[in-house]
Write a protein that holds these residues in place. Structure first.
Motif, short mmCIF file in Angstrom:
data_model
loop_
_atom_site.label_atom_id
_atom_site.label_comp_id
_atom_site.label_asym_id
_atom_site.label_seq_id
_atom_site.Cartn_x
_atom_site.Cartn_y
_atom_site.Cartn_z
N ILE A 42 0.82 -1.33 -0.05
CA ILE A 42 0.16 -0.02 -0.06
C ILE A 42 0.98 1.08 0.08
O ILE A 42 0.65 2.21 -0.84
N PRO A 43 1.85 1.38 0.84
CA PRO A 43 2.79 2.50 0.92
C PRO A 43 3.54 2.79 -0.32
O PRO A 43 3.72 3.96 -0.89
N MET A 44 3.90 1.44 -1.11
CA MET A 44 4.69 1.60 -2.31
C MET A 44 3.70 2.21 -3.41
O MET A 44 4.36 2.99 -4.35
N CYS A 45 2.61 1.57 -3.56
CA CYS A 45 1.68 2.09 -4.43
C CYS A 45 1.31 3.59 -4.31
O CYS A 45 0.98 4.24 -5.36
N ILE A 46 1.09 3.83 -3.05
CA ILE A 46 0.76 5.42 -2.75
C ILE A 46 1.96 6.35 -3.29
O ILE A 46 1.75 7.44 -3.76
N ALA A 47 3.16 6.11 -2.74
CA ALA A 47 4.36 6.74 -3.20
C ALA A 47 4.48 6.73 -4.75
O ALA A 47 5.09 7.68 -5.31
N ARG A 48 4.34 5.63 -5.61
CA ARG A 48 4.54 5.48 -6.83
C ARG A 48 3.41 5.03 -7.55
O ARG A 48 3.23 3.70 -8.02
N PRO A 49 2.20 5.79 -7.69
CA PRO A 49 0.98 5.17 -8.29
C PRO A 49 1.27 4.89 -9.89
O PRO A 49 0.38 3.99 -10.28
N ASP A 50 2.09 5.17 -10.29
CA ASP A 50 2.34 4.98 -11.73
C ASP A 50 2.88 3.30 -11.96
O ASP A 50 2.86 2.88 -12.98
N ARG A 51 3.44 3.01 -10.76
CA ARG A 51 3.87 1.81 -10.71
C ARG A 51 3.06 0.67 -10.13
O ARG A 51 3.46 -0.40 -9.68
N ALA A 52 2.00 0.90 -9.65
CA ALA A 52 0.89 0.15 -8.96
C ALA A 52 0.66 -1.00 -9.72
O ALA A 52 0.69 -2.24 -8.95
N ARG A 145 -5.57 -14.50 -6.86
CA ARG A 145 -4.27 -13.88 -6.34
C ARG A 145 -4.11 -12.59 -7.20
O ARG A 145 -3.89 -11.17 -7.01
N VAL A 146 -4.27 -12.96 -8.55
CA VAL A 146 -3.95 -11.76 -9.56
C VAL A 146 -5.11 -10.82 -9.34
O VAL A 146 -5.17 -9.53 -9.44
N THR A 147 -6.42 -11.32 -9.12
CA THR A 147 -7.66 -10.30 -9.06
C THR A 147 -7.31 -9.53 -7.88
O THR A 147 -7.65 -8.33 -7.82
N PHE A 148 -6.99 -10.07 -6.75
CA PHE A 148 -6.88 -9.55 -5.33
C PHE A 148 -5.96 -8.36 -5.37
O PHE A 148 -6.21 -7.26 -4.99
N PHE A 149 -4.77 -8.63 -6.09
CA PHE A 149 -4.02 -7.60 -6.10
C PHE A 149 -3.97 -6.46 -7.19
O PHE A 149 -3.84 -5.43 -7.11
N ALA A 150 -4.69 -7.03 -8.33
CA ALA A 150 -5.14 -5.88 -9.29
C ALA A 150 -6.31 -5.02 -8.61
O ALA A 150 -6.27 -3.87 -8.87
N ALA A 155 -7.52 0.58 -7.05
CA ALA A 155 -7.83 1.44 -6.13
C ALA A 155 -6.77 2.55 -5.70
O ALA A 155 -6.94 3.83 -5.72
N LEU A 156 -5.41 1.93 -5.77
CA LEU A 156 -4.46 2.90 -5.40
C LEU A 156 -3.86 3.80 -6.45
O LEU A 156 -3.43 4.96 -6.29
N ARG A 157 -4.00 3.21 -7.69
CA ARG A 157 -3.75 4.02 -9.05
C ARG A 157 -4.51 5.16 -9.05
O ARG A 157 -4.04 6.27 -9.39
N TYR A 158 -5.90 5.05 -8.87
CA TYR A 158 -6.92 6.00 -9.20
C TYR A 158 -7.18 6.77 -8.02
O TYR A 158 -7.55 7.88 -8.07
#
Length: 193
Positions: A42-52, A145-150, A155-158
């Motif tokens: 979660i913090p990684m996606c928040i810091a880098r939403p382009d890499r979510a 697992r792909v669905t869960f993480f996607a 959510a974190l990307r947008y």
């Protein structure tokens, strides 16, 4: 302390080794460790939403490959390592019953549990113990697992900025909620299996 840990996770998102650590945490969460990847993801996606999407892919790959280790523990090492891990969660009494009754519906158990933050290793180890069909195991694991993480990545990307603001404003409450979900999964799982 909580704020320092959060700040470290956010700052670590740009580190070249961050995806490797995320992969390792997700791999062991699917086989032996009770620590989920969400506190780092979660913090990684928040810091880098382009890499979510990249981070979701890393988690998915780690979860699937770690799931095979969990399956192997259940199939080959159940009497030693697997029984000990299942015993921690209080599921040893249900194991014999599951062997005889679960083959028809185990795919749906695997799919459902993979879509939640409930510790996935329990399902992977039990899949090996039940000698569940490896192809169905792979399909269920990949889909869930792909669905869960996607879903987390979407959510974190947008909505990452809004989520980041909420987390930073309510960090203790957010950490407590995450802990309740993860720890609560250990207590809920024996009731639903």
């Amino acid at each position: 302390m909580l704020k320092r840990a959060y700040d470290w996770c956010v700052s670590y998102a740009s580190h070249p080794a961050a995806p490797w650590l995320l992969f390792a945490i997700t791999f062991v969460e699917s086989s032996v460790s009770p620590l989920p990847p969400l506190p780092l993801l979660i913090p990684m996606c928040i810091a880098r939403p382009d890499r979510a999407w990249v981070y979701a892919g890393v988690c998915s790959l780690g979860a699937v490959t770690g799931g095979y280790l969990g399956y192997a523990i259940g199939a080959l090492l159940y009497e030693s390592v697997g029984a000990w891990l299942i015993g921690i969660y209080g599921l040893q009494e249900k194991a014999a019953h599951l062997i005889h009754t679960s083959q028809d519906y185990w795919f749906w158990v695997l799919l459902t549990k993979g879509l939640t933050p409930i510790p996935f290793k329990i399902v992977t180890i039990m899949s090996g113990f039940l000698h569940f069909d490896i192809w169905k195991f792979t399909l269920g694991m990949v889909i869930s697992r792909v669905t869960f993480f996607a879903m987390i990545a979407v959510a974190l990307r947008y909505y990452g900025d809004d989520i980041r603001i909420f987390i930073e404003k309510h960090l203790p409450m957010t950490a407590l909620a995450l802990a309740v979900v993860v720890i609560g999964g250990f207590f809920v799982l024996p009731m639903v299996l």
